[in-house]
Design an enzyme around this catalytic site. Structure first.
Site, mmCIF file in Angstrom:
data_model
loop_
_atom_site.group_PDB
_atom_site.id
_atom_site.type_symbol
_atom_site.label_atom_id
_atom_site.label_comp_id
_atom_site.label_asym_id
_atom_site.label_seq_id
_atom_site.Cartn_x
_atom_site.Cartn_y
_atom_site.Cartn_z
ATOM 1 N N LYS A 291 50.183 51.384 34.600
ATOM 2 C CA LYS A 291 49.239 51.005 35.645
ATOM 3 C C LYS A 291 49.778 49.884 36.531
ATOM 4 O O LYS A 291 49.595 49.909 37.756
ATOM 5 C CB LYS A 291 47.909 50.594 35.021
ATOM 6 C CG LYS A 291 46.828 50.248 36.040
ATOM 7 C CD LYS A 291 45.500 49.943 35.345
ATOM 8 C CE LYS A 291 44.413 49.615 36.369
ATOM 9 N NZ LYS A 291 43.107 49.329 35.711
ATOM 10 N N HIS A 292 50.425 48.906 35.926
ATOM 11 C CA HIS A 292 50.806 47.704 36.675
ATOM 12 C C HIS A 292 52.319 47.524 36.815
ATOM 13 O O HIS A 292 52.836 47.296 37.910
ATOM 14 C CB HIS A 292 50.212 46.462 36.004
ATOM 15 C CG HIS A 292 48.729 46.460 35.901
ATOM 16 N ND1 HIS A 292 47.908 46.289 36.986
ATOM 17 C CD2 HIS A 292 47.907 46.637 34.825
ATOM 18 C CE1 HIS A 292 46.633 46.337 36.604
ATOM 19 N NE2 HIS A 292 46.607 46.552 35.294
ATOM 20 N N HIS B 188 47.603 39.360 28.462
ATOM 21 C CA HIS B 188 46.828 40.541 28.859
ATOM 22 C C HIS B 188 47.694 41.436 29.740
ATOM 23 O O HIS B 188 47.753 42.643 29.549
ATOM 24 C CB HIS B 188 45.554 40.125 29.601
ATOM 25 C CG HIS B 188 44.625 41.264 29.868
ATOM 26 N ND1 HIS B 188 43.367 41.099 30.423
ATOM 27 C CD2 HIS B 188 44.753 42.597 29.670
ATOM 28 C CE1 HIS B 188 42.775 42.281 30.541
ATOM 29 N NE2 HIS B 188 43.596 43.207 30.104
ATOM 30 N N GLN C 39 49.636 49.176 30.286
ATOM 31 C CA GLN C 39 49.962 48.065 31.175
ATOM 32 C C GLN C 39 51.186 48.396 32.032
ATOM 33 O O GLN C 39 51.226 48.104 33.219
ATOM 34 C CB GLN C 39 50.200 46.789 30.368
ATOM 35 C CG GLN C 39 48.941 46.192 29.759
ATOM 36 C CD GLN C 39 47.958 45.721 30.803
ATOM 37 O OE1 GLN C 39 48.325 45.048 31.769
ATOM 38 N NE2 GLN C 39 46.683 46.064 30.634
ATOM 39 N N VAL D 158 44.384 43.102 21.278
ATOM 40 C CA VAL D 158 43.389 42.297 20.568
ATOM 41 C C VAL D 158 42.210 43.149 20.117
ATOM 42 O O VAL D 158 41.652 42.939 19.039
ATOM 43 C CB VAL D 158 42.909 41.132 21.455
ATOM 44 C CG1 VAL D 158 41.798 40.338 20.780
ATOM 45 C CG2 VAL D 158 44.080 40.220 21.805
#
Length: 227
Positions: free
Chosen positions: A114-115, A60, A111, A98
């Site tokens: 943001k991270h 994730h 991803q 997914v």
């Protein structure tokens, strides 16, 4: 300008410099490496998955996080090396979108933006972010599906005890406590995510801070967890 005025000016300039430096340097305490069980992720999502999910835990995200306070998001990048196209075949396997398999690249980009941007200096740039995740999942064997399988816990869709899942993960991570996310739907509680935690240098596993608290819809019960 008198001495008092000069002192005031020096103080203001110093404060401005500190503000500028702090705004471009975002701290974090540890990393969360979160993997989602595809069937449960689809079942818990308001919008059904378009394609049949695989019975696998896939990535994730890798998230710089704090033990106290909010986690950093949308940080300034220092090195603009982009994700190499050659990484994408591996990412499609271990880090698929997914919920929408037609848009893997959009998922990866979100991803990173943001991270991943907040992982500096451990994470140097966008390419390093994705290379790091591939290394963690494959080379370093932080593949949750494999860790569970090594403990004879397979995705058979049967009910399991929380302690059995936790112990299986701890056996694969130097006895460190993972963070588990569950979700209930139609009276069935499914295991949705497992997070492995490491220190800010990604050198050692640590016990995951900030578990879901009693009353949270994501708290896993002690028994009857479907996987």
């Amino acid at each position: 300008m008198g001495i008092t005025g000069m002192v005031y000016m020096v103080t203001m300039v110093f404060s401005l410099i500190v503000l500028i430096l702090s705004s471009s340097t975002v701290g974090f305490d540890y990393f969360q490496f979160t993997q989602q069980y595809q069937p449960a992720a689809c079942n818990s999502n308001p919008t059904p998955c378009n394609d049949p999910p695989d019975k696998l835990f896939t990535v994730h995200g890798l998230w710089p996080s704090n033990k106290v306070g909010g986690d950093p998001e949308y940080c300034k990048t220092r090195n603009h090396r982009k994700r190499a196209k050659k990484l994408e075949p591996q990412l499609e396997i271990i880090w698929p979108n997914v919920l929408d398999r037609t848009n893997h690249t959009g998922f990866w980009s979100r991803q990173w933006t943001k991270h991943g941007t907040c992982g500096y200096p451990t994470i140097q740039n966008e390419n390093d972010y994705f290379e790091t995740v591939i290394k963690m999942y494959i080379t370093e064997k932080q593949n949750v599906s494999r860790i569970l399988s090594n403990a004879k816990i397979e995705p058979d869709g049967i009910s399991r005890a929380l302690v059995d899942i936790q112990n299986a993960i701890r056996n694969g991570t130097n006895d460190k406590i993972p963070k588990l996310k569950c979700q209930k739907k139609n009276r069935v509680t499914e295991l949705v995510e497992i997070t492995l935690c490491s220190d800010k240098n990604r050198a050692h596993f640590i016990d995951c801070p900030n578990p879901f608290l009693p009353g949270s819809p994501y708290l896993c019960p002690t028994n009857n967890i479907q996987y």
